[in-house]
Each structure stands twice: as structure tokens, then as C-alpha cells.
Design a protein around this motif. Structure first.
Motif, mmCIF file in Angstrom:
data_model
loop_
_atom_site.group_PDB
_atom_site.id
_atom_site.type_symbol
_atom_site.label_atom_id
_atom_site.label_comp_id
_atom_site.label_asym_id
_atom_site.label_seq_id
_atom_site.Cartn_x
_atom_site.Cartn_y
_atom_site.Cartn_z
ATOM 1 N N LYS A 128 -23.383 -0.250 52.918
ATOM 2 C CA LYS A 128 -22.720 0.255 53.499
ATOM 3 C C LYS A 128 -22.727 0.267 55.234
ATOM 4 C CE LYS A 128 -23.705 4.919 52.489
ATOM 5 N NZ LYS A 128 -25.012 4.972 52.798
ATOM 6 N N ASP A 129 -24.192 0.379 55.249
ATOM 7 C CA ASP A 129 -24.685 0.588 56.971
ATOM 8 C C ASP A 129 -24.306 -1.065 57.626
ATOM 9 O OD1 ASP A 129 -25.258 3.003 56.520
ATOM 10 O OD2 ASP A 129 -27.245 2.647 55.716
ATOM 11 N N PHE A 130 -24.100 -2.067 57.360
ATOM 12 C CA PHE A 130 -23.659 -3.042 57.721
ATOM 13 C C PHE A 130 -22.221 -3.161 58.047
ATOM 14 C CE2 PHE A 130 -22.889 -7.803 57.732
ATOM 15 C CZ PHE A 130 -23.155 -8.076 58.954
ATOM 16 N N LYS A 131 -22.156 -2.689 59.386
ATOM 17 C CA LYS A 131 -20.762 -2.371 59.864
ATOM 18 C C LYS A 131 -20.513 -2.555 61.263
ATOM 19 C CE LYS A 131 -21.890 2.683 59.918
ATOM 20 N NZ LYS A 131 -21.459 3.984 59.479
ATOM 21 N N THR A 132 -19.276 -2.466 61.733
ATOM 22 C CA THR A 132 -18.781 -2.535 63.334
ATOM 23 C C THR A 132 -19.018 -1.076 63.860
ATOM 24 O OG1 THR A 132 -16.500 -2.061 63.071
ATOM 25 C CG2 THR A 132 -17.267 -4.357 63.168
ATOM 26 N N VAL A 133 -19.399 -0.987 65.162
ATOM 27 C CA VAL A 133 -19.274 0.278 65.632
ATOM 28 C C VAL A 133 -17.854 0.373 66.233
ATOM 29 C CG1 VAL A 133 -20.084 1.616 67.860
ATOM 30 C CG2 VAL A 133 -21.920 0.041 66.514
ATOM 31 N N ASN A 134 -17.354 1.267 65.417
ATOM 32 C CA ASN A 134 -15.769 1.257 65.782
ATOM 33 C C ASN A 134 -15.133 1.378 66.882
ATOM 34 O OD1 ASN A 134 -15.386 0.470 63.053
ATOM 35 N ND2 ASN A 134 -15.308 2.536 62.187
ATOM 36 N N ASP A 135 -16.077 2.306 67.736
ATOM 37 C CA ASP A 135 -15.125 2.533 69.021
ATOM 38 C C ASP A 135 -15.383 1.615 70.338
ATOM 39 O OD1 ASP A 135 -18.203 2.555 69.559
ATOM 40 O OD2 ASP A 135 -17.829 4.555 71.107
ATOM 41 N N ARG A 136 -15.954 0.540 69.549
ATOM 42 C CA ARG A 136 -16.009 -0.884 70.600
ATOM 43 C C ARG A 136 -15.299 -1.985 70.173
ATOM 44 N NH1 ARG A 136 -19.310 -1.569 74.982
ATOM 45 N NH2 ARG A 136 -20.252 0.604 75.625
ATOM 46 N N VAL A 137 -14.740 -1.899 68.896
ATOM 47 C CA VAL A 137 -13.905 -3.085 68.481
ATOM 48 C C VAL A 137 -12.424 -2.851 68.112
ATOM 49 C CG1 VAL A 137 -16.107 -4.113 67.191
ATOM 50 C CG2 VAL A 137 -14.393 -2.703 65.882
ATOM 51 N N PRO A 138 -11.667 -3.629 68.370
ATOM 52 C CA PRO A 138 -10.176 -3.229 67.855
ATOM 53 C C PRO A 138 -10.051 -3.171 66.360
ATOM 54 C CG PRO A 138 -10.309 -5.714 68.518
ATOM 55 C CD PRO A 138 -11.492 -5.003 68.829
ATOM 56 N N LEU A 139 -8.974 -2.326 66.035
ATOM 57 C CA LEU A 139 -8.595 -2.286 64.437
ATOM 58 C C LEU A 139 -8.571 -3.679 63.819
ATOM 59 C CD1 LEU A 139 -8.109 -0.407 62.053
ATOM 60 C CD2 LEU A 139 -5.616 -0.650 63.136
ATOM 61 N N GLU A 140 -7.735 -4.504 64.535
ATOM 62 C CA GLU A 140 -7.667 -5.893 63.796
ATOM 63 C C GLU A 140 -8.795 -6.495 63.715
ATOM 64 O OE1 GLU A 140 -5.489 -6.454 67.803
ATOM 65 O OE2 GLU A 140 -6.532 -4.857 66.373
#
Length: 287
Positions: free
Chosen positions: A20-32
Motif C-alpha cells: 500500500k505504500d507504493f502510491k502517488t503523493v496525492n496533492d501533486r497529481v490530478p484525480l484522473e
């Protein structure tokens, strides 16, 4: 026999599932884009695909890490929109564009939604939203849409929608004709195309980032250390069909060569997607 056992053990250690730790840093990528990433990550089907997505994410961290947040966001957004709309469907049927079609798509989506990946759902919802927006503008009615039937202030909007339908109609046909598993397989292909293109553009922006880069390098993807260092052992019996397109090393060299060639001729304006709203934002924010 010993080799086969060794390969099985090696393959088992190189589990296709990600932590689960392999993920995007959400505040830097758009939802899509996050939908794309999570869907692709959850549908990895070979060790080569696993290494492919890890290596692409490492490259993107390296090449986009100095860009400002707004530029990373818009670049990713534009690549997702552009390559989704421009995907070259080999065959498709046309469908009358009217209110009946919208109702049909809405009912079909309710039935298929539980088995669709999050990126597939995003495509469905986006196209439905586009159609319902045109319905609210009175461009779509009970009658089949025909741009020549409009006049006055409606005419420019009708002609604009007619051009946009060139890109929407193939997707509408796939939404209607494919079952959820087939549609997910299609969107997986599109996802790889988007990631490869984004990797090319990231090299370009790395060269052009001096005027817009921040002072601190940031991580767009959180990649756990054990994945960064991971190198799978592959059976020599594995065939080319086990991965989407060639070996990872060969693909990486080809993509990087293409990107470096583009740097000489391409400006940030070339990133403009088909979405007018995103194009406007890029024009305002790209130096």
C-alpha cells in the motif's frame, strides 16, 4: 527440474501485488491520474510489467521533481485527457447522439460499474458528463444530433460539439459493446500509452524547467526502498506475449531517445490537450 523450482521460488518472492505504500503523493497529481495509477497497479499481470511501472515512476520522480506543483498537475492532467481521447480504436460503430443514448449509457453504467476499474469508471463518468452537459445546453434532444440543424448562437457550439464527437463516438461504442473485463483491458492499454508519453514529456520538461522549477525536489510517487532495488529473475521461457510491448530496457531506451529528439523541436505549447479548459490553464501557467 531444479531450475524450474528456482524460478517458481524467485517468481513467488517477486509477488505481482504491490504494498500500500507504493502510491502517488496525492496533492501533486490530478484525480484522473491517480485513478489511472491505482487501476494499472492493481492489474499488473507479469514481473516485467511490475518493473516497468516502478521504473517509469522512478523516472518521473527524477524528471518532474523540480517542477512547480501546478505544472506537474497540469502536465499529468493534459496527458491523461489527450491520450484517452486520441486513442486510435481499430474498429467502432457509430451511434445516434440523443437523449435515448444518454439514458441507455446511464443504465449500462449502473450494471457494469462494480466490475470496472477506477480509471475505467472515470472514463465512463467523464463521457457521460460531457453528453449531459451538451444536453443541458440544448444541443442533445430526443432527435438525433445534427450540427446543420442549428442556427444563430447555437451554431458555433453545435459545430464545436460535432468536432468533439470525433473523439467521443469511438469510446461510446466501446462503452456499449464491451463487457467490464474487456473495457478494463482496453483502458489498461491506454494507461501504458499515457505513462510512456508522460515519461517522454517529463524529459522535455526537465530540460525546460529552469524558469519554473521550485527550490526543493519533491517526490510525486512514494516508492518503498525494497521496490526501488528490486530486480526480478525472469525465466528464459517467458515469451514476448507476456508483456505489453517489448522488454523494459529496450522500451526505456526507445522512449528516452524519442524524448531527447523532441526537445529540439517542441515547446510547452505542444502539451495542449483537446480539453479547452485545460488548454487555457496551461497557456496561463506555462512560461
Amino acid at each position: 527440474m531444479i531450475f524450474n523450482l528456482f524460478f517458481i521460488l524467485t517468481f513467488s518472492a517477486f509477488s505481482l501485488s504491490f504494498d500500500k505504500d507504493f502510491k502517488t503523493v496525492n496533492d501533486r497529481v490530478p484525480l484522473e491520474f491517480n485513478h489511472l495509477f491505482e487501476s494499472l497497479k492493481g492489474n499488473i499481470s507479469s514481473p516485467q510489467e511490475k518493473m516497468k511501472i516502478i521504473d517509469l515512476c522512478k523516472d518521473l520522480n527524477e524528471n518532474l521533481g523540480l517542477l512547480g506543483k501546478e505544472h506537474i498537475f497540469l502536465l499529468m492532467k493534459s496527458e491523461v485527457i489527450k491520450h484517452t481521447l486520441e486513442y486510435k480504436h481499430k474498429k467502432f460503430n457509430t451511434h445516434p447522439i440523443n437523449k435515448t443514448l444518454i439514458s441507455h449509457l446511464e443504465k449500462d453504467f449502473q450494471n457494469k460499474q462494480p466490475k470496472l476499474s477506477s480509471f475505467s469508471q472515470w472514463i465512463w463518468e467523464s463521457i457521460l458528463a460531457e453528453l449531459k452537459h451538451r444536453e443541458a445546453m440544448n444541443l442533445i434532444s430526443e432527435k438525433n444530433f445534427n450540427a446543420t440543424h442549428f442556427s444563430g448562437s447555437y451554431k458555433p457550439q453545435a459545430l464545436r460539439f460535432e468536432r468533439y464527437l470525433i473523439f467521443l463516438v469511438p469510446w461510446i461504442d466501446k462503452m456499449l459493446s464491451l463487457n467490464p473485463e474487456e473495457f478494463n483491458k482496453l483502458t489498461k492499454k491506454v494507461s501504458w500509452i499515457i505513462l510512456q508519453s508522460l515519461n517522454q514529456r517529463s524529459l522535455l520538461f526537465k530540460q525546460l524547467s529552469s524558469a519554473s522549477s521550485g527550490e526543493t525536489k519533491v517526490q510525486i510517487f512514494n516508492i518503498p526502498a525494497h521496490l526501488v532495488e528490486l530486480k526480478p529473475r525472469v525465466s528464459p521461457k517467458e515469451t514476448q506475449s507476456d508483456i505489453d510491448s517489448g522488454s523494459l530496457d529496450q522500451e526505456s531506451k526507445i522512449e528516452k531517445k524519442r524524448a531527447l529528439q523532441e526537445i529540439q523541436n517542441v515547446s510547452p505549447d505542444d502539451l495542449s490537450p483537446l480539453s479547452d479548459e485545460v488548454t487555457k490553464e496551461i497557456d496561463q501557467n506555462t512560461p
